[in-house]
Scaffold this active site. Structure first.
Site, PDB file in Angstrom:
ATOM      1  N   SER A   1     -66.556  27.438 -40.438  1.00 50.44           N
ATOM      2  CA  SER A   1     -67.293  27.497 -41.702  1.00 50.44           C
ATOM      3  C   SER A   1     -66.471  28.059 -42.851  1.00 50.44           C
ATOM      4  O   SER A   1     -66.823  27.868 -44.016  1.00 50.44           O
ATOM      5  CB  SER A   1     -68.571  28.328 -41.541  1.00 50.44           C
ATOM      6  OG  SER A   1     -68.267  29.692 -41.357  1.00 50.44           O
TER       7      SER A   1
ATOM      8  N   LYS B   1     -68.578  35.193 -44.813  1.00 52.37           N
ATOM      9  CA  LYS B   1     -68.671  34.201 -45.885  1.00 52.37           C
ATOM     10  C   LYS B   1     -68.018  34.773 -47.144  1.00 52.37           C
ATOM     11  O   LYS B   1     -67.650  35.940 -47.204  1.00 52.37           O
ATOM     12  CB  LYS B   1     -70.135  33.859 -46.196  1.00 52.37           C
ATOM     13  CG  LYS B   1     -70.967  33.392 -45.008  1.00 52.37           C
ATOM     14  CD  LYS B   1     -70.521  32.044 -44.462  1.00 52.37           C
ATOM     15  CE  LYS B   1     -71.344  31.658 -43.228  1.00 52.37           C
ATOM     16  NZ  LYS B   1     -70.825  30.420 -42.602  1.00 52.37           N
TER      17      LYS B   1
ATOM     18  N   SER C   1     -71.213  24.688 -43.256  1.00 55.03           N
ATOM     19  CA  SER C   1     -71.457  26.125 -43.272  1.00 55.03           C
ATOM     20  C   SER C   1     -72.940  26.405 -43.479  1.00 55.03           C
ATOM     21  O   SER C   1     -73.559  25.887 -44.405  1.00 55.03           O
ATOM     22  CB  SER C   1     -70.653  26.790 -44.407  1.00 55.03           C
ATOM     23  OG  SER C   1     -71.009  28.149 -44.550  1.00 55.03           O
TER      24      SER C   1
END
Length: 307
Positions: free
Chosen positions: A91, A146, A255
């Site tokens: 991701s 992230k 993602s």
């Protein structure tokens, strides 16, 4: 609540320290007294074997004394300074690859206790472009990584695979609030990566002072029907609440991030990813004899600071 391993480390540190302390304060003096009493009764002469047996430290106390400094150092390092993580998915490609082992700086953001994750010390807050590790809002036992796109008060729009951000209006703007800005990216490469057999394109994106690469899969449509719906906004628009952040993966079409699960509360923040200390390469050859979890090489060129 922290993960099971963090709780285990804290409990092991407390238990070993307590056993060592009790032995040093209560039982070790009694053993020394036994030795002195035995020597006095024997006229000051006893075989060394007998003296060693009388003064012998119980295995539990000896083990606690041996491991406590090491376990305590690991607990402090992991809880407040740096914690290692492994990248399990794609991701965050191309910035982070499956098989990358990274260090997360725990004190980059608020410092929290290792068990209940209550804030002990207010420090810096995440900034635009940071790569942050946080507890997954839908299951805090899982760690997610992230990139921070939206800060508290920001208005975030993701439309036609393009981010737009209107930064929060603060007193520093003196009434001249920021307008909606496009997060610009420029084409960098094509054909390096694929998703579901579809070619991906690499772009260089710039957000504030941060510059990094992202991946887009042109053949895949946006999954707007699965977006997190915030009351009072369009389906592809979000207003980041106070004390929350909007985090997305660099591999934009591969993602699960704030576009789908919503905002990340500041209490869920773990730290900032800062360094790749090891990177293993794995083979996806279906005819490979060895299990897929066994690496086939080391990507030395990937070691270093993360941007």
């Amino acid at each position: 609540m922290a993960g099971y391993f963090a709780i285990f480390l804290v409990l092991l540190t407390l238990a070993s320290g307590l056993i060592w302390l009790l032995d040093a304060r209560l039982f070790a003096p009694k053993r020394r007294q036994q030795v002195e009493t035995a020597l006095a009764a024997a006229g000051g002469k006893l075989p060394q074997e007998t003296l060693d047996r009388l003064a012998q430290e119980p295995w539990l106390a000896e083990t606690a004394r041996s491991i406590f400094p090491i376990i305590a150092a690991i607990t402090i390092l992991r809880s407040f300074l740096f914690e290692p993580f492994q990248i399990p998915s794609g991701s965050m490609m191309p910035t982070l690859l499956v098989g990358d082992f990274i260090l997360v700086q725990k004190f980059a953001y608020d410092v929290k206790d290792p068990v209940f994750r209550r804030t002990l010390y207010r420090n810096n807050q995440p900034q635009h472009g940071d790569i942050a590790v946080f507890k997954y809002p839908e299951n805090p036992r899982l760690d997610y990584i992230k990139r921070i796109i939206g800060l508290p008060g920001d208005r975030v729009i993701y439309r036609d695979k393009q981010f737009y951000i209107q930064r929060a209006c603060t007193e520093a703007h003196q009434g001249n609030c920021p307008g909606l800005e496009q997060v610009r990216y420029t084409f960098a490469a094509d054909g390096e990566f694929t998703q579901q057999g579809l070619p991906q394109r690499r772009y260089q994106e710039t957000l504030g002072e941060a510059s990094y690469d992202i991946l887009l899969t042109p053949a895949l449509p946006e999954q707007k029907r699965d977006y997190y719906r915030q009351s009072g906004t369009a389906i592809d628009e979000w207003l980041v609440p106070e004390g929350h952040y909007f985090a997305v993966g660099d591999n934009r079409d591969n993602s699960r991030d704030s576009r789908f699960f919503g905002f990340v509360h500041e209490d869920l923040m773990v730290g900032k990813a800062v360094f790749i200390w090891m990177s293993f390469e794995f083979s996806d050859n279906p005819d490979r004899v060895l299990p897929r979890w066994i690496p086939v090489g080391i990507r030395f060129e990937r070691l270093g600071r993360i941007r």
